[in-house]
Design an enzyme around this catalytic site. Structure first.
Site, PDB file in Angstrom:
ATOM      1  N   GLU A   1       1.231 -11.984   0.066  1.00  0.00           N
ATOM      2  CA  GLU A   1       1.395 -11.969   1.528  1.00  0.00           C
ATOM      3  C   GLU A   1       0.363 -12.850   2.226  1.00  0.00           C
ATOM      4  O   GLU A   1       0.622 -13.430   3.265  1.00  0.00           O
ATOM      5  CB  GLU A   1       1.286 -10.537   2.051  1.00  0.00           C
ATOM      6  CG  GLU A   1       1.480 -10.425   3.552  1.00  0.00           C
ATOM      7  CD  GLU A   1       1.701  -8.996   3.998  1.00  0.00           C
ATOM      8  OE1 GLU A   1       1.257  -8.672   5.116  1.00  0.00           O
ATOM      9  OE2 GLU A   1       2.317  -8.213   3.261  1.00  0.00           O
ATOM     10  N   LYS A   2      -0.833 -12.950   1.624  1.00  0.00           N
ATOM     11  CA  LYS A   2      -1.907 -13.737   2.246  1.00  0.00           C
ATOM     12  C   LYS A   2      -2.787 -14.342   1.152  1.00  0.00           C
ATOM     13  O   LYS A   2      -2.786 -13.876   0.000  1.00  0.00           O
ATOM     14  CB  LYS A   2      -2.719 -12.873   3.201  1.00  0.00           C
ATOM     15  CG  LYS A   2      -3.260 -11.593   2.601  1.00  0.00           C
ATOM     16  CD  LYS A   2      -4.021 -10.785   3.628  1.00  0.00           C
ATOM     17  CE  LYS A   2      -3.111  -9.992   4.517  1.00  0.00           C
ATOM     18  NZ  LYS A   2      -2.449  -8.847   3.842  1.00  0.00           N
TER      19      LYS A   2
ATOM     20  N   ASP B   1       2.652  -6.865   1.013  1.00  0.00           N
ATOM     21  CA  ASP B   1       2.035  -5.553   1.186  1.00  0.00           C
ATOM     22  C   ASP B   1       3.067  -4.454   0.919  1.00  0.00           C
ATOM     23  O   ASP B   1       4.262  -4.637   1.185  1.00  0.00           O
ATOM     24  CB  ASP B   1       1.487  -5.398   2.605  1.00  0.00           C
ATOM     25  CG  ASP B   1       0.122  -6.063   2.768  1.00  0.00           C
ATOM     26  OD1 ASP B   1      -0.497  -6.389   1.741  1.00  0.00           O
ATOM     27  OD2 ASP B   1      -0.311  -6.263   3.914  1.00  0.00           O
TER      28      ASP B   1
ATOM     29  N   ASP C   1       4.653  -2.109   2.220  1.00  0.00           N
ATOM     30  CA  ASP C   1       5.226  -1.396   3.367  1.00  0.00           C
ATOM     31  C   ASP C   1       6.445  -2.147   3.860  1.00  0.00           C
ATOM     32  O   ASP C   1       6.848  -3.166   3.286  1.00  0.00           O
ATOM     33  CB  ASP C   1       4.190  -1.214   4.484  1.00  0.00           C
ATOM     34  CG  ASP C   1       3.657  -2.536   5.021  1.00  0.00           C
ATOM     35  OD1 ASP C   1       4.181  -3.604   4.648  1.00  0.00           O
ATOM     36  OD2 ASP C   1       2.706  -2.505   5.832  1.00  0.00           O
TER      37      ASP C   1
ATOM     38  N   TYR D   1      -5.124   0.429   0.232  1.00  0.00           N
ATOM     39  CA  TYR D   1      -4.340  -0.250   1.277  1.00  0.00           C
ATOM     40  C   TYR D   1      -4.437   0.473   2.619  1.00  0.00           C
ATOM     41  O   TYR D   1      -4.162   1.678   2.697  1.00  0.00           O
ATOM     42  CB  TYR D   1      -2.881  -0.342   0.823  1.00  0.00           C
ATOM     43  CG  TYR D   1      -1.970  -1.018   1.809  1.00  0.00           C
ATOM     44  CD1 TYR D   1      -2.126  -2.365   2.104  1.00  0.00           C
ATOM     45  CD2 TYR D   1      -0.962  -0.309   2.455  1.00  0.00           C
ATOM     46  CE1 TYR D   1      -1.303  -2.996   3.015  1.00  0.00           C
ATOM     47  CE2 TYR D   1      -0.128  -0.932   3.363  1.00  0.00           C
ATOM     48  CZ  TYR D   1      -0.303  -2.276   3.641  1.00  0.00           C
ATOM     49  OH  TYR D   1       0.515  -2.891   4.553  1.00  0.00           O
TER      50      TYR D   1
ATOM     51  N   ARG E   1      -2.862  -0.012   5.766  1.00  0.00           N
ATOM     52  CA  ARG E   1      -1.745   0.182   6.710  1.00  0.00           C
ATOM     53  C   ARG E   1      -0.766   1.240   6.204  1.00  0.00           C
ATOM     54  O   ARG E   1       0.439   1.057   6.241  1.00  0.00           O
ATOM     55  CB  ARG E   1      -1.033  -1.137   6.961  1.00  0.00           C
ATOM     56  CG  ARG E   1      -1.858  -2.151   7.726  1.00  0.00           C
ATOM     57  CD  ARG E   1      -1.147  -3.499   7.801  1.00  0.00           C
ATOM     58  NE  ARG E   1      -1.857  -4.447   8.625  1.00  0.00           N
ATOM     59  CZ  ARG E   1      -2.919  -5.152   8.234  1.00  0.00           C
ATOM     60  NH1 ARG E   1      -3.380  -5.001   6.991  1.00  0.00           N
ATOM     61  NH2 ARG E   1      -3.521  -5.997   9.043  1.00  0.00           N
TER      62      ARG E   1
END
Length: 790
Positions: free
Chosen positions: A7-8, A102, A104, A322, A324
């Site tokens: 993701e990043k 991530d 989610d 994690y 979030r």
């Protein structure tokens, strides 16, 4: 070749470290023996703007709304084009792809949307990274899952994104246009979650402004039992005189009379109910992001975004899992990690955490360990990586402390106490008291009063006072025992206003949104859902409301206070957007989508219908504030004071759609005269025998003064005599009879200058009437079937 798409960049670097080296750094990706690792920068694709669907939407027009795409478009973000090209080239070369977004809803979508955009048909696996330490990454990499297992999660995220687009793009335009018609500048942003959140603050502020404290009286008495004295509170009967609608005693004379009555001691009191039960309070659950943000806000005064940013830093430093997460439970498989984590905390350079960790019992297994409650992620807890608290910032130390404290609590016993409730009858009146005797402190040892923040807010103080009352020491008694009245007193109290929201308490309100819904049935249904917004977006939503100047921060505690723009917007919007009922139901639907129930098509069809209905309502909305004058003609604009060549006058803000004007009288628009219906005086008969006045019904229409003919006199005369006039050059260079866009008449006198006559003109928006004395008089009037609306 296996391709990991993170993701990043930071996540990509951690994954690469855990693959077989050496690691070769390239532009936008890393090469290992186990595969190539590349990354996105969050969403590198964005939803197309309305004008990217059709150029005509660049100009905001009410008639174009609602804008509902038939085929949804995604656009490569300008700042991400280079990285997108790198990802595309790597996907073309790959044999297998590992989705490393991530764990989610949003993380699932942002990699899936790239794969969908490129029409990728290659096999895709999913790696779920709840922590970035080496052991967690290697363990997750051995347990890759088929990405198709998470299709419903993607659908849920996609439905949310498109619903937000429909509501945001259309209603922001619709109500901004309504605001412009009312002469107001700026963009009035409307959001599916943002707007009902803002409305919570606006309504709370109005509750505060409208709040009037109510004085009331409570009565406490001391009773003596053979085993000791205790206090009890008088409870009024429903039929008691002097009570308000909430059963509070508001008559001081009655309070005095009751104290006098009790002091007579004509009879003994009697224990009519005695209940004693052992209660157990389970360990508090570890943190989700929202619960962490709320507690950090209360304890340290941190705003939600700071808590999220700090938790993200701890995650990237591999110290916590994690951040979030919307889950407060832990998987059974991680119970075996507890020994190492607690040993690390036992040796930590923080005295309290170390002392607590020493007392942990690994045989204790709290309710937090529950696989059935786990989705793509679990609660936020410390990892097995050792931490040096002195190397962290103050914010990082404090947030880590809270996370570790909650984790340690899982290995303490439950809190056990005896709860006693007693009812006393004395002189036909009821008194009640309660007491709590702690049998086992258990996990609450970590959260005793001296560890709490000293400056409690009003809600905390209320809970603290209630807890103190419950902890009264009571003598041993039983039902039927007699007690003797010793003394009593009454106490004057005042109702307290509700407290303003802070960022953390507003976030808590978003999570517990069922408390604020209007519909009782919906309230029951939504009690167990996750609120409105997501763990990752709630803080951002509140921060955006501040940035857009809908909310301001005030005072040391940074209370959220609505601005004038907030009041204007919330007052203009219908309940469907300002109350959270609809939004909360949609969140429930999105949650169901992620579990495979319902369809994205059905959800978006409902969103489109909802959007269309609200766009229609927006066209009828008038954003009028206090001390503003609504246009009586179009009922959409407001009257604005302007300065013309002949002085000040008032015109409609909705010009040129509405050409309403009226004279200025002492700084106010002369609306009453302008509202005069021409039909009333069109039917007047001019009476030569009465030179002084003509009446229509009971209203005097004109009066002749000093032999000067009044404007209304002239209008009446023109019922029988038609006058001709030459048009002003400004309107037309050709004779009237040759200009089809201008129709001459001398039948109506201009009510502003009382000199020119009105003529009918065809403009871009249809026929209207203007004064022949233009440009000296700029009065204009709407046309109603060939008659000026004066």
């Amino acid at each position: 070749m296996r391709l990991y798409i993170a993701e990043k960049p930071s996540m990509g670097a951690e994954i690469a470290k855990c693959l077989t080296g050496p690691v070769q750094r390239k532009d936008g990706y890393l090469i290992t023996k186990d595969g190539i690792v590349t990354w996105a920068f969050g969403h590198i694709l964005r939803q197309a703007e309305p004008e990217e669907y059709n150029a005509k939407y660049k100009n905001w027009k009410a008639e174009d709304l609602p804008i509902i795409p038939k085929q949804w478009k995604m656009i490569i973000d300008e700042s991400c084009k280079k990285q997108f090209g790198i990802i595309k080239n790597l996907i073309d070369k790959a044999d297998e792809i590992v989705h490393a977004g991530d764990p989610d809803r949003e993380g699932q979508l942002l990699i899936d949307e790239v794969l969908d955009y490129l029409n990728c048909q290659k096999p895709v696996k999913r790696i779920l990274l709840n922590a970035l330490d080496e052991e967690s990454i290697k363990k997750a990499n051995k347990d890759l899952r088929d990405n198709r297992d998470f299709l419903n999660l993607k659908k849920s995220a996609l439905a949310r994104a498109r619903a937000d687009w429909l509501i945001g793009m259309n209603l922001s335009r619709a109500y901004t246009l309504a605001a412009r018609r009312a002469g107001k500048k700026g963009v009035f942003a409307v959001g599916r979650v943002k707007t009902p959140t803002l409305a919570l603050v606006v309504r709370r502020e109005r509750e505060l402004k409208d709040f009037k404290p109510v004085d009331y009286f409570t009565i406490k008495a001391i009773f003596a039992h053979q085993n000791g004295e205790f206090s009890a509170t008088w409870k009024p009967k429903d039929t008691q005189a002097g009570l308000d609608f909430e059963n509070r005693l508001i008559d001081e004379n009655i309070a005095k009379a009751l104290i006098g009555k009790f002091a007579q001691k004509t009879e003994a009191g009697k224990i009519i109910a005695y209940q004693k039960a052992q209660k157990k309070e389970a360990q508090r659950l570890p943190f989700s992001l929202s619960s962490l943000q709320v507690l950090a806000g209360k304890k340290y005064g941190y705003d939600p975004q700071l808590v999220l940013d700090t938790a993200q830093k701890l995650y990237e430093k591999k110290l916590t899992t994690y951040p979030r997460s919307d889950c407060e439970y832990l998987p059974q498989s991680q119970f075996s990690d507890a020994k190492i984590i607690l040993q690390n905390l036992d040796n930590i350079n923080e005295k309290q955490l170390a002392n607590w960790a020493k007392k942990c019992d690994l045989k204790t297994k709290s309710r937090a360990w529950n696989d059935k409650k786990i989705t793509a992620h679990h609660a936020i807890i410390p990892t097995k990586v050792k931490v040096n608290l002195m190397s962290l910032t103050t914010e990082e130390r404090n947030i880590y402390f809270l996370i570790a404290q909650a984790y340690i609590a899982q290995f303490y016993p439950v809190h056990i106490y005896d709860q006693t409730k007693i009812s006393i009858e004395y002189m036909q009146e009821l008194f009640v008291t309660s007491g709590r005797v702690v049998k086992q402190m258990g996990w609450k040892e970590l959260y005793v009063q001296n560890n709490k923040e000293k400056s409690l807010n009003e809600d905390d103080k209320k809970e603290d006072n209630e807890e103190k009352e419950e902890q009264n020491s009571l003598p041993l008694m039983k039902k039927g025992d007699e007690v003797e009245y010793v003394k009593g007193e009454y106490d004057k109290k005042s109702t307290k206003p509700p407290t303003r929201f802070t960022s953390s308490t507003l976030l808590a309100g978003m999570k517990d949104i069922h408390k604020y819904v209007k519909d009782v049935e919906v309230k029951k249904k939504l009690k167990d859902i996750y609120g409105i917004g997501t763990e990752a977006t709630r803080a951002t939503i509140i921060e955006d409301l501040v940035k857009r100047n809908f909310l301001q921060l005030e005072g040391k505690k940074k209370y959220l206070v609505p601005t004038q723009s907030a009041y204007i917007l919330i007052d203009a919007l219908p309940d469907e957007m300002t109350y959270p009922d609809s939004t909360a139901v949609w969140e429930d639907y999105l949650h169901s989508l992620s579990e495979g129930q319902g369809t994205i098509e059905e959800f978006l069809a409902k969103q489109a219908e909802f959007t269309q209905n609200l766009c229609i309502k927006a066209t009828k909305t008038v954003l009028v504030q206090e001390h503003e004058y609504k246009c009586p003609r179009c009922n959409q604009g407001i009257l604005v004071k302007r300065k013309g060549k002949n002085g000040e006058f008032w015109g409609c803000s909705n010009f040129p759609n509405c050409r309403m004007t009226c004279n200025d009288v002492d700084g106010k628009p002369d609306i009453e005269k302008t509202k005069f219906n021409f039909n009333n005086y069109r039917q007047m008969s001019y009476n030569n025998s009465d030179k002084n006045y003509i009446k229509s019904g009971q209203n005097e229409i004109f009066q002749q003064d000093n032999q000067l003919i009044s404007a209304w006199d002239l209008i009446a005369k023109e019922n029988t005599k038609k006058m001709n006039f030459a048009p002003k050059e400004k309107f037309s260079a050709m004779p009237i009879e040759k200009n089809k866009n201008i129709k001459a008449t001398s039948k109506y006198l201009c009510t502003r200058c009382k000199e020119g006559n009105l003529r009918r003109i065809r403009g871009k928006n249809g026929w209207f009437w203007a004064c022949s004395n233009y440009p000296h008089c700029t009065a204009t009037y709407d046309d109603n079937n060939g008659i000026p609306v004066i």
